[in-house]
Design a protein around this motif. Structure first.
Motif, PDB file in Angstrom:
ATOM      1  N   SER A 150       3.863  -4.660  -1.850  1.00 46.29           N
ATOM      2  CA  SER A 150       3.492  -3.771  -0.768  1.00 46.29           C
ATOM      3  C   SER A 150       2.164  -4.239  -0.163  1.00 46.29           C
ATOM      4  O   SER A 150       1.373  -4.927  -0.797  1.00 46.29           O
ATOM      5  CB  SER A 150       3.413  -2.323  -1.247  1.00 46.29           C
ATOM      6  OG  SER A 150       2.116  -2.030  -1.663  1.00 46.29           O
ATOM      7  N   GLN A 151       1.960  -3.859   1.057  1.00 47.25           N
ATOM      8  CA  GLN A 151       0.820  -4.351   1.820  1.00 47.25           C
ATOM      9  C   GLN A 151      -0.508  -3.971   1.141  1.00 47.25           C
ATOM     10  O   GLN A 151      -1.484  -4.699   1.236  1.00 47.25           O
ATOM     11  CB  GLN A 151       0.892  -3.777   3.242  1.00 47.25           C
ATOM     12  CG  GLN A 151       0.013  -4.482   4.249  1.00 47.25           C
ATOM     13  CD  GLN A 151       0.340  -5.964   4.383  1.00 47.25           C
ATOM     14  OE1 GLN A 151       1.494  -6.372   4.287  1.00 47.25           O
ATOM     15  NE2 GLN A 151      -0.680  -6.786   4.569  1.00 47.25           N
ATOM     16  N   GLU A 152      -0.527  -2.833   0.429  1.00 44.96           N
ATOM     17  CA  GLU A 152      -1.772  -2.404  -0.208  1.00 44.96           C
ATOM     18  C   GLU A 152      -2.276  -3.456  -1.202  1.00 44.96           C
ATOM     19  O   GLU A 152      -3.473  -3.611  -1.402  1.00 44.96           O
ATOM     20  CB  GLU A 152      -1.583  -1.080  -0.957  1.00 44.96           C
ATOM     21  CG  GLU A 152      -1.553   0.139  -0.068  1.00 44.96           C
ATOM     22  CD  GLU A 152      -0.137   0.597   0.194  1.00 44.96           C
ATOM     23  OE1 GLU A 152       0.780  -0.233   0.006  1.00 44.96           O
ATOM     24  OE2 GLU A 152       0.046   1.759   0.585  1.00 44.96           O
ATOM     25  N   LEU A 153      -1.341  -4.125  -1.861  1.00 48.50           N
ATOM     26  CA  LEU A 153      -1.745  -5.140  -2.831  1.00 48.50           C
ATOM     27  C   LEU A 153      -2.467  -6.270  -2.122  1.00 48.50           C
ATOM     28  O   LEU A 153      -3.426  -6.837  -2.636  1.00 48.50           O
ATOM     29  CB  LEU A 153      -0.525  -5.683  -3.568  1.00 48.50           C
ATOM     30  CG  LEU A 153       0.183  -4.715  -4.513  1.00 48.50           C
ATOM     31  CD1 LEU A 153       1.549  -5.245  -4.882  1.00 48.50           C
ATOM     32  CD2 LEU A 153      -0.658  -4.510  -5.754  1.00 48.50           C
ATOM     33  N   VAL A 154      -1.998  -6.595  -0.927  1.00 47.07           N
ATOM     34  CA  VAL A 154      -2.619  -7.675  -0.164  1.00 47.07           C
ATOM     35  C   VAL A 154      -3.961  -7.218   0.389  1.00 47.07           C
ATOM     36  O   VAL A 154      -4.956  -7.942   0.334  1.00 47.07           O
ATOM     37  CB  VAL A 154      -1.687  -8.089   0.998  1.00 47.07           C
ATOM     38  CG1 VAL A 154      -2.258  -9.270   1.741  1.00 47.07           C
ATOM     39  CG2 VAL A 154      -0.296  -8.387   0.473  1.00 47.07           C
ATOM     40  N   ASP A 155      -3.972  -5.971   0.884  1.00 45.48           N
ATOM     41  CA  ASP A 155      -5.167  -5.467   1.552  1.00 45.48           C
ATOM     42  C   ASP A 155      -6.377  -5.386   0.636  1.00 45.48           C
ATOM     43  O   ASP A 155      -7.512  -5.357   1.100  1.00 45.48           O
ATOM     44  CB  ASP A 155      -4.897  -4.075   2.140  1.00 45.48           C
ATOM     45  CG  ASP A 155      -3.949  -4.157   3.319  1.00 45.48           C
ATOM     46  OD1 ASP A 155      -3.782  -5.283   3.831  1.00 45.48           O
ATOM     47  OD2 ASP A 155      -3.386  -3.127   3.719  1.00 45.48           O
TER      48      ASP A 155
END
Lengths: 413, 297, 336
Positions: free
Chosen positions: A166-171
């Motif tokens: 999920s994008q949160e992991l990248v962010d």
């Protein structure tokens, strides 16, 4: 019948006149063994000699195995996924050990159950860290993986996350976190490109309200909202783990979509495909990578699943020369590889490669080695990480069900 | 519109069937049997195993073998329910009521993860699938199989209701629900009657499990959890302990979910259903058909 | 282990005046607290610290729920809702508006009190079984809402919550937690013995008699609800700070049921019992972790066995029962 409060504890019939003191020694005799037992259990559980005062760092034993920790769900609603991932990782470990291991040391895989639950995942991550794992190669549910990032980070353990994307992991931009599954954005790009190619006008996007699935669905909606190309007919959420999606199917059918994109997992995906076909939907249905599994076809029924599209990174099925891998997996575990098997397998290989390049298990060196990797061959193609530690190319392709199995439909090259 | 109603009724029929066992057991011994949903799961797996074992015996016919399996499964899950009561509930009958909650949750874990050990975590797919020939009924898309399943469910519920209201056995159950001590004094074998109530309730849950397996196709070890929760809700809406009320409660919950999905979208469905339920209970605090009990004098 | 069971008790009795009032009986509280404080000196691996911290937090939850269920006799199947309100309120304020976590506590208090009133207000007149389903419904409503809203981070929730004092060491956080939880336990025990505590028990035993004696059952119940909500909410703040992340997955019905089980397993209404129940339920699954696939199966079987052996709970509330009560509670054929 008396109701709950009264019958709940008839022993306490006279609470008003209670005196504060019991007879000396009467209760304690019952209590102390219990308390002692609890404390003893606590001590036994934790093992001794690791208290606050014993600060001496353990010297790394250069002949001991290199330990790879792996958090996967093995209980709870996502329990089905765990074995697919640990089996494939074990396969990689065995293959590498058969060739002599890494830097002359054996690899050892240490899987732990995270139950897709933040609390259990944090406990499991702490357990792995305490037992001295060198690299983490797990992470499936984004919600459960997020709180483990600081745990591994603090212990300086690099994380190669095979599934959660999920994008949160990248962010978070954490230096020790590397994602080897394509990100949500990369997947939706591929999905929308294919919808456009197929001339879809009115796309229904469906998700199951879990972070992975909703992420992709919402992102797809954003892509579809851009002018040109297909429009989004409806964004419909279902409740995972149910059987009857008739109400959702009715909702979607009322919008008369000419393309349906399901971004959840295969259990619900199979049921949805079947129920859409029963409701008379004739148009194309596409599923995201969490649904790519032979079980999807089995649940939907061969006839109904035929022609279903999927957005998926390269899999053993679509890769030439992967037959040997599939055979090895099947002969070892007695079943076909499943969702995220190939990513898990690659995560272990990548960890081994990076440790080898780093010349040891020091966290900072392994991270540097991972960042420097260029062209390492994985299922998803040659690897090079972006500055955000994601795959440069998602490598998403379009598969379709042909004759009861997923096969390559369009490489989207 | 009619499609919404039909969707709701169809799902509601399953809820009712499972909720009945909940409600009966609750009505008689005031136990929230959290393991009840897992008997539904057990039924689905028992049916799966029998169909698998029967294999090619039945050939291409699907409905007849399914009915045979249905009856056998009902017997099997009924016995499982009796065993459950014997092991986990009966020894605690004099203890605080909530102690039974613990054994119920314990039994639920044991059943779920016991099945996990036996059958694995991967979902299984029923060998027999009730495909669909669709009819158009007042604007709703209905399959013959759905109709058959609903008819079976209704038939089972009617039989149960007759059993409870008309038979000696049913009278004994109602007597125990009212006052177990007095019932015992009147010569009723309380333990045996409670066992039979568990048998009936569990058999119905098992039947629902097989029907769900055959219709939807997918079964897994946690499939009973959510429906157990819904069945509990349905039982309460209807007026817990009241059999016609429970049937209505199940159907109402199905309808609420169907319309909630339509009006607010799938992600808000349960908020809608529970919200209406709470409002409803504040207006009518004993459920649809529950009697107003004077609480203690 | 048997030695302290006999010899230690009398020794401790001699210093009985020492901590009278901490728990119903005098010594187990301080002993447990001491054990909790010494824990990290025995084992300070991240795993042990994590387990001890989560155990302490579940103790706080169980003690809070005990006010509602044990003292006042209200069956609550959605206690995780208050836990969630606390965790999310502090988490959102801390991450989106960069408040220090301690500064969020007053807001959390207000939010949980409001939640207690909103949930309790319209429903406390219901019969207990209906109250159970309503609380269950509210628990689900809160969880689903958190799952659907953007401000709560949707299904993946909020992450990056700082520690209590802004990124302190895990050991410091553990000690802070132990102190807070100890205060919460003592506070709950004191509440139980206060005027309102007596009113709670009165209402639990006989609502009509209580009303006749001039106790308003409704207001008394609401007070129990609000107290329970505050305990749960504060535990939520600790939980968020501990995990650094909050997501809807932590507030499922199963979590509510587990807290309730801690209360029942320990012995409803008995503070030491409830503390023990919470410790057992937090430690047991981790202790069984190495059984892998057998873990929850064994857990379930153990739960049944424990209740069969100790049907009143591990450490039931002190009984003042008369022989008649006992005869009513235990049916003849069970005794035989």
């Amino acid at each position: 019948m008396s109701e709950f409060p009264a019958s709940a504890n008839p022993a306490n019939a006279n609470p008003v006149n209670r005196s504060p003191v019991t007879g000396p020694g009467r209760r304690p005799r019952r209590l102390l063994p219990l308390a002692a037992l609890t404390v003893a259990a606590g001590l036994a559980l934790s093992g001794c000699g690791q208290g606050l005062l014993d600060k001496g760092g353990k010297a790394e034993d250069k002949s001991s195995p290199i330990v790879l920790g792996m958090l996967v769900p093995r209980s709870g609603g996502e329990a089905a996924i765990g074995p697919y991932m640990t089996n494939a990782a074990q396969l990689a470990v065995d293959e590498i050990n058969a060739k002599g291991g890494v830097l002359g040391r054996k690899l050892e895989l240490r899987p732990e159950d995270d139950a897709c639950d933040p609390k259990t995942a944090t406990a499991a991550a702490n357990k792995l860290v305490s037992s001295g794992v060198h690299v983490s190669v797990g992470g499936y549910c984004s919600g459960a993986t997020l709180p483990t990032l600081p745990v591994f980070g603090k212990a300086n353990v690099p994380m190669i996350i095979p599934a959660a994307n999920s994008q949160e992991l990248v962010d978070q931009r954490q230096k020790h976190v590397f994602l080897i599954n394509g990100t949500g954005t990369q997947q939706t790009d591929a999905a929308v490109a294919f919808m456009t190619k197929k001339g879809a006008k009115n796309v229904a996007v469906m998700h199951d309200n879990t972070s992975y699935s909703k992420d992709i669905a919402v992102q797809t909606g954003k892509d579809l909202a851009e002018p040109g190309g297909p429009e989004q007919a409806i964004l419909e959420a279902v409740t995972a783990k149910e059987s009857d999606y008739g109400a959702n199917v009715t909702n979607v059918m009322a919008k008369k979509p000419d393309f349906i994109y399901w971004t959840g997992y295969f259990q619900e995906g199979g049921l949805l495909i079947r129920q859409f076909r029963q409701a008379g939907y004739k148009g194309p249905i596409m599923v995201a990578d969490g649904s790519v599994s032979p079980k999807l076809i089995e649940i939907a029924g061969k006839a109904d699943a035929e022609g279903v599209y999927a957005t998926m990174t390269q899999t053993p099925d679509t890769l030439q020369g992967a037959d040997a891998w599939k055979t090895a997996y099947k002969s070892k575990f007695g079943s076909d590889p499943g969702p995220y098997s190939n990513q898990s397998y690659d995560a272990v290989r990548l960890a081994a490669e990076a440790i080898g390049k780093a010349g040891g298990t020091d966290g900072a060196k392994v991270i540097a080695a991972l960042e420097a990797i260029d062209g390492f061959q994985m299922f998803s193609g040659p690897l090079k990480f972006t500055p955000e530690h994601t795959l440069t190319k998602g490598g998403f392709q379009i598969l379709s069900v042909k004759g009861g199995a997923f096969a390559l439909e369009d490489a989207l090259a | 519109m009619s499609q919404l109603i039909w969707n709701g009724l169809f799902v509601g029929a399953f809820y009712s069937l499972v909720a009945l066992g909940y409600s009966m057991v609750y009505g008689i011994i005031k136990l929230l049997n959290f393991a009840h949903g897992d008997l539904y799961m057990l039924g689905a797996f028992a049916g799966f195993a029998m169909l698998g074992a029967a294999g090619g015996v039945f050939g291409s016919m699907t409905l007849l073998p399914l009915l045979v399996v249905l009856v056998l499964t009902m017997a099997a899950t009924g016995l499982a329910g009796v065993a459950l009561e014997r092991v986990a509930y009966r020894p605690l009958r004099g203890a605080p009521r909530l102690s039974l909650l613990i054994t119920a949750v314990g039994a639920s874990f044991a059943l779920e993860y016991g099945m996990h050990l036996v059958a694995g975590a991967d979902p299984r797919v029923y060998p027999v699938r009730l495909g669909g020939t669709t009819l158009d009924l007042l604007g709703a898309r209905v399959t013959v199989q759905q109709l058959v399943l609903v008819l079976i469910a209704v038939a089972l519920m009617i039989v149960l209701n007759v059993l409870v209201t008309r038979s000696r056995e049913g009278r004994a159950m109602r007597a125990i629900a009212l006052d177990p001590r007095a019932a015992r004094l009147m010569g009723i074998d309380v333990d045996a009657v409670i066992s039979r109530a568990f048998f009936l309730g569990s058999a119905l849950a098992g039947a629902a499990g097989v029907m769900a397996g055959a219709y939807y196709g997918k079964i897994d070890f946690l499939m009973g959890f959510l429906i157990g929760l819904k069945a509990f809700t349905a039982a309460v809406i209807g007026g817990i302990g009241n059999i016609p009320g429970t049937m209505l409660g199940g159907l109402l919950l199905g309808l609420l979910e169907s319309f909630g999905t339509y009006w607010l979208g799938g992600e808000w469905r349960d908020v809608f259903a529970f919200g209406v339920l709470i409002l409803f209970l504040t207006v009518r605090p004993t459920g649809l058909l529950g009697e107003r009990v004077t609480e203690r004098v | 282990m048997s030695a302290p069971g006999t010899g230690g008790a009398s020794g401790l009795d001699r210093v009985s005046g020492f901590a009278r009032g901490l728990f119903d009986s005098r010594w187990p509280g301080p002993v447990l607290l001491l054990a909790a404080l010494l824990g990290p000196f025995v084992n300070a691996t991240p795993y042990a610290l994590n387990l001890m911290t989560t155990t302490a937090i579940s103790v706080m939850l169980a003690v809070g729920l005990n006010i509602v269920v044990g003292y006042c006799g209200l069956l609550d199947l959605g206690y995780a809702a208050f836990f969630a309100v606390g965790a999310y309120t502090s988490g959102v304020l801390a991450t989106r508006f960069d408040w220090p976590l301690l500064a969020t506590v007053p807001v959390v208090l207000v939010a949980t009190v409001i939640a207690g009133i909103v949930i309790g207000g319209p429903t406390l007149r219901l019969r207990s079984d209906y109250l159970a389903i309503v609380t269950l419904g509210f628990g689900e409503i809160i969880r689903i809402t958190a799952n659907n809203l953007d401000v709560t981070g949707g299904p993946s929730g909020i992450h990056g919550i700082p520690g209590l004092f802004g990124g302190e060491d895990k050991v410091v956080f553990y000690y802070a937690t132990v102190v807070i939880v100890a205060l919460a336990v003592i506070g709950a025990a004191r509440l139980g013995r206060s005027r309102i505590g007596r009113a709670w028990r009165f209402v639990r035993e006989d609502e009509d008699a209580a009303a006749a004696m001039g106790v308003s059952p409704y207001r008394v119940k609401l007070a129990a609800y609000i107290a329970g909500a505050v305990w749960g909410g504060l535990a939520g703040v600790l939980f968020g700070a501990h995990l650094s992340a909050v997501s809807p997955g932590s507030f499922r019905f199963l979590d509510s049921a587990l807290i309730l089980m801690a209360v029942v397993l320990g012995g409803m209404g008995s503070n030491p019992g409830v503390v023990l129940g919470a410790i057992v339920l937090a430690v047991l699954p981790e202790a069984l972790r190495d059984l892998v696939d057998w873990q929850y199966f064994v857990f379930g079987v153990l739960l049944i066995l424990v209740m069969l052996v100790r049907p009143q709970g591990l450490w039931p509330a002190r009984s003042r029962e008369t022989p008649q009560d006992a005869a009513r509670a235990v049916r003849p054929e069970v005794r035989a």
